[in-house]
Design a protein around this motif. Structure first.
Motif, mmCIF file in Angstrom:
data_model
loop_
_atom_site.group_PDB
_atom_site.id
_atom_site.type_symbol
_atom_site.label_atom_id
_atom_site.label_comp_id
_atom_site.label_asym_id
_atom_site.label_seq_id
_atom_site.Cartn_x
_atom_site.Cartn_y
_atom_site.Cartn_z
ATOM 1 N N UNK A 50 0.840 -1.215 0.000
ATOM 2 C CA UNK A 50 0.000 0.000 0.000
ATOM 3 C C UNK A 50 0.862 1.248 0.000
ATOM 4 N N UNK A 51 1.983 1.181 -0.721
ATOM 5 C CA UNK A 51 2.830 2.359 -0.842
ATOM 6 C C UNK A 51 2.459 3.145 -2.093
ATOM 7 N N UNK A 52 2.613 2.517 -3.272
ATOM 8 C CA UNK A 52 2.260 3.222 -4.509
ATOM 9 C C UNK A 52 0.933 2.746 -5.077
ATOM 10 N N UNK A 53 0.591 1.470 -4.857
ATOM 11 C CA UNK A 53 -0.701 0.978 -5.343
ATOM 12 C C UNK A 53 -1.660 0.997 -4.167
ATOM 13 N N UNK A 54 -2.791 1.667 -4.367
ATOM 14 C CA UNK A 54 -3.723 1.918 -3.280
ATOM 15 C C UNK A 54 -5.123 1.552 -3.761
ATOM 16 N N UNK A 55 -6.091 1.623 -2.849
ATOM 17 C CA UNK A 55 -7.439 1.154 -3.197
ATOM 18 C C UNK A 55 -8.151 2.087 -4.180
ATOM 19 N N UNK A 56 -7.513 3.179 -4.585
ATOM 20 C CA UNK A 56 -8.111 4.003 -5.633
ATOM 21 C C UNK A 56 -7.903 3.386 -7.018
ATOM 22 N N UNK A 57 -6.941 2.435 -7.109
ATOM 23 C CA UNK A 57 -6.606 1.877 -8.417
ATOM 24 C C UNK A 57 -5.686 0.691 -8.185
ATOM 25 N N UNK A 58 -6.266 -0.435 -7.825
ATOM 26 C CA UNK A 58 -5.459 -1.552 -7.319
ATOM 27 C C UNK A 58 -5.330 -2.669 -8.334
ATOM 28 N N UNK A 59 -4.123 -2.875 -8.878
ATOM 29 C CA UNK A 59 -3.921 -3.995 -9.798
ATOM 30 C C UNK A 59 -3.744 -5.306 -9.033
ATOM 31 N N UNK A 60 -4.302 -6.398 -9.559
ATOM 32 C CA UNK A 60 -4.091 -7.712 -8.929
ATOM 33 C C UNK A 60 -2.678 -8.208 -9.210
ATOM 34 N N UNK A 61 -2.255 -8.066 -10.488
ATOM 35 C CA UNK A 61 -0.892 -8.457 -10.879
ATOM 36 C C UNK A 61 -0.385 -7.413 -11.866
ATOM 37 N N UNK A 62 0.776 -6.858 -11.593
ATOM 38 C CA UNK A 62 1.290 -5.769 -12.427
ATOM 39 C C UNK A 62 2.765 -6.004 -12.722
ATOM 40 N N UNK A 63 3.141 -5.732 -13.974
ATOM 41 C CA UNK A 63 4.544 -5.827 -14.380
ATOM 42 C C UNK A 63 5.135 -4.420 -14.401
ATOM 43 N N UNK A 64 6.229 -4.223 -13.699
ATOM 44 C CA UNK A 64 6.933 -2.942 -13.752
ATOM 45 C C UNK A 64 7.796 -2.898 -15.001
ATOM 46 N N UNK A 105 22.347 -6.953 -12.011
ATOM 47 C CA UNK A 105 21.514 -7.723 -12.935
ATOM 48 C C UNK A 105 20.170 -7.040 -13.092
ATOM 49 N N UNK A 106 19.713 -6.864 -14.335
ATOM 50 C CA UNK A 106 18.392 -6.255 -14.507
ATOM 51 C C UNK A 106 17.308 -7.171 -13.955
ATOM 52 N N UNK A 107 16.233 -6.555 -13.538
ATOM 53 C CA UNK A 107 15.111 -7.332 -13.008
ATOM 54 C C UNK A 107 13.867 -7.056 -13.851
ATOM 55 N N UNK A 108 12.871 -7.904 -13.703
ATOM 56 C CA UNK A 108 11.494 -7.548 -14.068
ATOM 57 C C UNK A 108 10.667 -7.757 -12.805
ATOM 58 N N UNK A 109 10.114 -6.675 -12.235
ATOM 59 C CA UNK A 109 9.324 -6.835 -11.020
ATOM 60 C C UNK A 109 7.864 -7.159 -11.330
ATOM 61 N N UNK A 110 7.348 -8.177 -10.646
ATOM 62 C CA UNK A 110 5.926 -8.520 -10.723
ATOM 63 C C UNK A 110 5.315 -8.145 -9.379
ATOM 64 N N UNK A 111 4.401 -7.183 -9.397
ATOM 65 C CA UNK A 111 3.752 -6.737 -8.166
ATOM 66 C C UNK A 111 2.403 -7.446 -8.028
ATOM 67 N N UNK A 112 2.203 -8.153 -6.914
ATOM 68 C CA UNK A 112 0.897 -8.771 -6.673
ATOM 69 C C UNK A 112 0.177 -7.987 -5.579
ATOM 70 N N UNK A 113 -1.146 -8.063 -5.617
ATOM 71 C CA UNK A 113 -1.916 -7.480 -4.510
ATOM 72 C C UNK A 113 -2.165 -8.556 -3.464
ATOM 73 N N UNK A 114 -1.481 -8.442 -2.345
ATOM 74 C CA UNK A 114 -1.736 -9.354 -1.223
ATOM 75 C C UNK A 114 -2.178 -8.571 0.004
ATOM 76 N N UNK A 115 -2.412 -7.272 -0.183
ATOM 77 C CA UNK A 115 -2.655 -6.389 0.958
ATOM 78 C C UNK A 115 -4.088 -5.893 1.066
ATOM 79 N N UNK A 116 -4.710 -5.622 -0.071
ATOM 80 C CA UNK A 116 -6.026 -4.985 -0.043
ATOM 81 C C UNK A 116 -7.093 -5.972 -0.481
ATOM 82 N N UNK A 117 -7.920 -6.462 0.450
ATOM 83 C CA UNK A 117 -8.987 -7.383 0.045
ATOM 84 C C UNK A 117 -10.027 -6.661 -0.804
ATOM 85 N N UNK A 118 -10.627 -7.332 -1.805
ATOM 86 C CA UNK A 118 -10.351 -8.721 -2.171
ATOM 87 C C UNK A 118 -9.123 -8.860 -3.065
ATOM 88 N N UNK A 119 -8.263 -9.806 -2.703
ATOM 89 C CA UNK A 119 -7.131 -10.134 -3.562
ATOM 90 C C UNK A 119 -7.358 -11.528 -4.161
#
Lengths: 280, 93
Positions: free
Chosen positions: A57-71, A140-154
């Motif tokens: 809940x730092x940058x992704x918040x309940x105003x616009x919450x992705x379930x799975x997001x690729x950075x 090493x470069x990364x690809x970050x996958x952000x999941x929603x595990x914080x804001x129900x419903x996930x």
């Protein structure tokens, strides 16, 4: 077909980098396990790390919450200032492989997973804690996958598992010369901000029975057991933010439900490793 | 009850600048957040028990109140005492 260099899963407990850097005797065994994993990650010679993490809940918040997001920003620097202030965590500044990120998004659609994406993103402690401990060089470069595990419903555990399978199919389609390490960031039973809140040290788990059952299931390759264990109700009973455990369920999907070669809990910190299936 | 409004205020308190604004001009931090009078006064009073009982997100609530308490280690016991009677209220928005 790209090759899988290694598949790993660890905790992102915020106090760990500081405890390990300070050589706190109670955490030497955890420090040694991270050092061993760091050596194994280096020996696997990856050229890309796909990191399965979350955002607290730092940058992704309940105003616009992705379930799975690729950075897919050019790079990412984290964690957030308030996270560093709370736990004294080091920062991590790393390139994102934008080309690989884009392929993962595009191929995700063919796997029936509609990843959201972000051309600006900050990796919070879910990413920086494991990366600082396992690849402090940040080379090493990364690809970050952000999941929603914080804001129900996930998403439920079965969806995390399915997304892990989809990511595996997608990563297999990256160019043949790529060597991809996959690193999941989560934790076992954990409580933050609830009545069982503790001093923030990973040794003090709210539900050791959950932890023990889960680790055995990874070692046995028991996906059905994991899906039965990782229900919303059972995870909540184990601790009010235990749901970051779901990233390990995603990892199990990525690993093809094989028994983990390492499934070890050391003072509450999980260490998971799957070696590549064959010498590729 | 407007859990989302409370969570939005707590979220705004994460950066140090948000907390400074809250201490100086709390109305600016509440701006655009749908709050009941009870929620507004509980936020102003940093009333952990009431906010927790009303379904504030525990992760956001603890983080914001711990930061506002200057991250004093002894605040942990005060916070858990305040919320313990309420168990695990639904915090879905």
């Amino acid at each position: 077909m790209a090759s899988i260099a290694t598949i790993m899963g660890v905790t992102h407990s915020p106090p760990l980098p500081k405890l390990i850097a300070a050589d706190v005797p109670a955490y030497r065994e955890v420090a040694a396990a991270f050092a061993d994993m760091r050596r194994r990650l280096a020996a696997a010679k990856p050229d890309l790390i796909l990191v399965l993490g979350c955002d607290h809940l730092n940058q992704f918040f309940m105003n616009n919450m992705p379930a799975f997001l690729i950075g897919k920003a050019p790079s990412s620097l984290g964690p957030f200032g308030h996270e560093q202030d709370r736990a004294g965590m080091p920062s991590y500044d790393v390139a994102i492989d934008q080309r690989a990120a884009r392929i993962i998004i595009e191929e995700g659609f063919t796997q029936n997973v509609d990843f959201a994406f972000a051309d600006e993103c900050v990796i919070d402690h879910s990413f920086t804690v494991p990366l600082c401990l396992l690849r402090p060089e940040a080379d090493l470069p990364i690809v970050p996958v952000f999941s929603n595990v914080m804001a129900p419903p996930f998403p439920p555990a079965a969806r995390f598992h399915r997304v892990g399978q989809a990511l595996r199919a997608v990563v297999d389609r990256l160019p043949a010369e790529r060597r991809v390490a996959v690193l999941a960031s989560g934790h076992l039973s954990t409580e933050v901000g609830g009545p069982r809140l503790r001093a923030g040290l990973s040794a003090d788990r709210p539900d050791p029975a959950f932890d023990k059952a889960a680790m055995k299931m990874f070692g046995d390759g028991d996906t059905d057991g994991l899906l039965r264990l990782a229900t919303v109700e059972r995870m909540a009973a184990a601790g009010n933010v235990t749901s970051a455990f779901l990233n390990f369920v995603m990892l199990m999907g990525f690993a093809g439900d094989r028994p983990a070669d390492q499934s070890e809990e050391i003072i509450g910190s999980p260490f998971l490793t799957w070696q590549p299936e064959s010498a590729q | 009850v407007s859990r989302y409004g409370v969570d939005k205020v707590l979220w705004r308190l994460q950066p140090a600048a948000g907390r400074e604004r809250f201490l100086a001009e709390p109305d600016r931090v509440f701006d655009g957040c749908d709050l009941t009078e009870q929620e507004r006064s509980a936020l102003l009073a940093r009333d952990a028990g009431t906010l927790y009982r009303l379904g504030a997100h525990p992760f956001l609530l603890w983080g914001a109140l711990f930061d506002l308490a200057g991250r004093a280690p002894e605040y942990r016991a005060e916070y858990t005492r305040a919320i313990a009677p309420y168990g695990y209220p639904d915090h879905a928005t």
